[in-house]
Design an enzyme around this catalytic site. Structure first.
Site, PDB file in Angstrom:
ATOM      1  N   ASP A   1      -0.935   0.200  -4.487  1.00 52.37           N
ATOM      2  CA  ASP A   1      -2.195   0.530  -5.273  1.00 52.37           C
ATOM      3  C   ASP A   1      -2.018   2.139  -5.644  1.00 52.37           C
ATOM      4  OD1 ASP A   1      -1.723   1.556  -2.592  1.00 52.37           O
ATOM      5  OD2 ASP A   1      -3.705   1.083  -1.722  1.00 52.37           O
TER       6      ASP A   1
ATOM      7  N   ASP B   1       0.829  -1.169   0.092  1.00 52.49           N
ATOM      8  CA  ASP B   1      -0.040   0.076  -0.195  1.00 52.49           C
ATOM      9  C   ASP B   1       0.912   1.422  -0.108  1.00 52.49           C
ATOM     10  OD1 ASP B   1      -1.848   2.243   0.594  1.00 52.49           O
ATOM     11  OD2 ASP B   1      -3.200   0.324   1.368  1.00 52.49           O
TER      12      ASP B   1
ATOM     13  N   SER C   1      -6.957   3.923  -1.214  1.00 52.10           N
ATOM     14  CA  SER C   1      -6.800   2.727  -1.251  1.00 52.10           C
ATOM     15  C   SER C   1      -7.932   2.012  -1.356  1.00 52.10           C
ATOM     16  CB  SER C   1      -6.109   2.332   0.141  1.00 52.10           C
ATOM     17  OG  SER C   1      -4.789   2.842   0.160  1.00 52.10           O
TER      18      SER C   1
ATOM     19  N   GLU D   1      -0.757  -8.086   1.853  1.00 48.55           N
ATOM     20  CA  GLU D   1      -0.593  -6.660   1.851  1.00 48.55           C
ATOM     21  C   GLU D   1       0.307  -6.088   2.841  1.00 48.55           C
ATOM     22  OE1 GLU D   1      -3.609  -4.065   3.356  1.00 48.55           O
ATOM     23  OE2 GLU D   1      -3.049  -2.156   2.134  1.00 48.55           O
TER      24      GLU D   1
ATOM     25  N   ASP E   1       2.151   2.495   3.231  1.00 43.92           N
ATOM     26  CA  ASP E   1       1.453   3.876   3.144  1.00 43.92           C
ATOM     27  C   ASP E   1       1.311   4.585   4.385  1.00 43.92           C
ATOM     28  OD1 ASP E   1      -0.754   5.252   1.613  1.00 43.92           O
ATOM     29  OD2 ASP E   1      -1.765   4.822   2.978  1.00 43.92           O
TER      30      ASP E   1
ATOM     31  N   HIS F   1       2.547   8.326   4.879  1.00 43.07           N
ATOM     32  CA  HIS F   1       1.743   9.563   5.394  1.00 43.07           C
ATOM     33  C   HIS F   1       2.424  10.167   6.544  1.00 43.07           C
ATOM     34  CE1 HIS F   1      -2.003   8.853   2.996  1.00 43.07           C
ATOM     35  NE2 HIS F   1      -2.053   7.702   3.519  1.00 43.07           N
TER      36      HIS F   1
ATOM     37  N   THR G   1      -7.895  -2.071   1.914  1.00 42.96           N
ATOM     38  CA  THR G   1      -7.440  -2.880   1.024  1.00 42.96           C
ATOM     39  C   THR G   1      -8.073  -4.444   1.051  1.00 42.96           C
ATOM     40  OG1 THR G   1      -5.264  -1.712   0.818  1.00 42.96           O
ATOM     41  CG2 THR G   1      -5.339  -3.760  -0.219  1.00 42.96           C
TER      42      THR G   1
HETATM   43 MG    MG Z   1      -4.266  -0.639   2.475  1.00 40.75          MG
HETATM   44 ZN    ZN Z   2      -2.800   6.049   2.160  1.00 37.78          ZN
END
Ligand code: MG
Ligand code: ZN
Length: 366
Positions: A303, A43, A85, A256, A261, A265, A139
């Site tokens: 993604d 992700d 996502s 995943e 991700d 962030h 996800t």
């Molecule tokens: Mg995800």
């Molecule tokens: Zn995100």
């Protein structure tokens, strides 16, 4: 002059250092078509995250460099160049672009779409998901649930009872056993034959294939890889072996690396580094299984990009300094790596929805 020559020599020697590449795929004879698909999603992992992982882990040493086929996908959602996502995973799971925030549903009339996991399950294949987020997170949710808004997490958890998923490993147990509506979803799952376990040990799970199971690795979100979360690689490998025993028709497994991700962030380079090491080891396990099995197609992608990560000049010529341009997602193209039977269909540059179609065409269905 001599000094310059010496410097040039050092630089060229450095550049020419050979990477050990593609030494796996030559040794293995693959079937013509895959029976099993392992889809690994990082992700928030696009080209800059993969680049950072390669330089941090050591060029020539990563799993990414073992793939004979690399493509790119356009990650945008149906009405936004920058996807989230939910829309991103729905593109993979259903093969259609939708609006950001939607889980297994297609805009504008919000019709639920059948996911590849649900369809393959209905065809008798074994199915599983192994993640480092909670079960109702966007996800994994997009492969099994159908809800207009990703924040409907209590409702998404209910959808886990609608598809006879063979196994789930990830966080979020409280969505199943400590709910505002007082429903005990663990009890409902047990009545359907599921073994429910808590923790990160795989001991005590029906890995002989005798029963479906849920292993909750956390009550809420699992810890970060930098806080010593370690289960993803071993869980992935064991689940591959388990799913192979669950059906002789094949299996579909979604794995995943959910927190790549979150690290982006947070613009947190140490967290990102730990997540990329963890995800690389996980890919390695999938590739080793695929080599042993010979009938498994392994696909690795993200993604979307997150953080607008740039690899800028570092403190030395051999180090880079990661710099983030944003705390949000970006519209950058995302690499797709494929390995195993029919991997070549993932060559090229295409929409994220094509990944769904390419998985089906690799299987020889539709
Ligand atoms: Mg995800
Ligand atoms: Zn995100």
């Amino acid at each position: 002059m001599r000094l310059i020559l010496l410097l040039l020599l050092i630089i060229f020697a450095g550049c020419a250092a050979p990477g050990k590449q593609n030494d796996l795929q030559q040794a293995v004879k693959f079937a013509e078509r895959p029976k099993n698909i392992i889809l690994l999603i990082g992700d928030g992992m696009a080209l800059s995250q993969v680049s950072a992982g390669i330089y941090w882990i050591g060029t020539g040493k990563t799993s990414f460099e073992k793939f004979p086929v690399v493509g790119f996908h356009k990650s945008h959602s149906c009405d936004d160049l920058v996807t989230d996502s939910a829309a991103g995973a729905t593109a993979f799971s259903c093969g259609q672009k939708t609006t950001n925030g939607m889980i297994g549903m297609i805009a504008p009339d919000n019709k639920p779409c059948r996911t590849i996991l649900e369809d393959l399950d209905a065809r008798g294949l074994a199915t599983g998901m192994v993640v480092t987020c909670s079960a109702p997170h966007a996800t994994p949710a997009s492969f099994i649930a159908h809800r207009e808004i990703r924040a409907f997490t209590e409702e998404i958890a209910l959808d886990y009872l609608k598809t006879p998923l063979d196994c789930f490993i990830g966080g979020g147990e409280h969505y199943f056993n400590d709910r505002p509506d007082k429903l005990d979803l663990e009890d409902s799952l047990r009545q359907r034959g599921y073994v429910i376990r808590r923790g990160t040990s795989l001991r005590g799970l029906p890995l002989d294939g005798s029963a479906p199971f849920m292993l909750f690795t956390a009550d809420r979100e699992p810890p970060t890889a930098s806080a010593d979360r370690k289960y993803l690689p071993a869980a992935t490998r064991n689940v591959c072996e388990y799913l192979k025993k669950r059906s002789d028709k094949g299996f579909f497994l979604m794995v995943e690396g959910s927190q790549i991700d979150w690290a982006c962030h947070a613009n947190d380079r140490n967290w990102l580094r730990a997540e990329l090491f963890d995800f690389d080891r996980t890919i390695k396990e999938a590739l080793e299984f695929a080599d042993m099995d010979g009938e498994t197609l392994v696909i690795v992608t993200g993604d979307h990009e997150c953080g607008g990560l740039a690899l800028t000049e570092g403190p030395s010529r051999r180090e880079f300094k990661p710099v983030f341009a944003t705390r949000l997602h970006t519209a950058a193209l995302v690499p797709v790596f494929a390995y195993g039977p029919m991997a070549e269909v993932f060559n090229g540059l295409y929409d994220n929805t094509e990944i769904y179609k390419k998985m089906w065409s690799a299987l020889g269905v539709r």
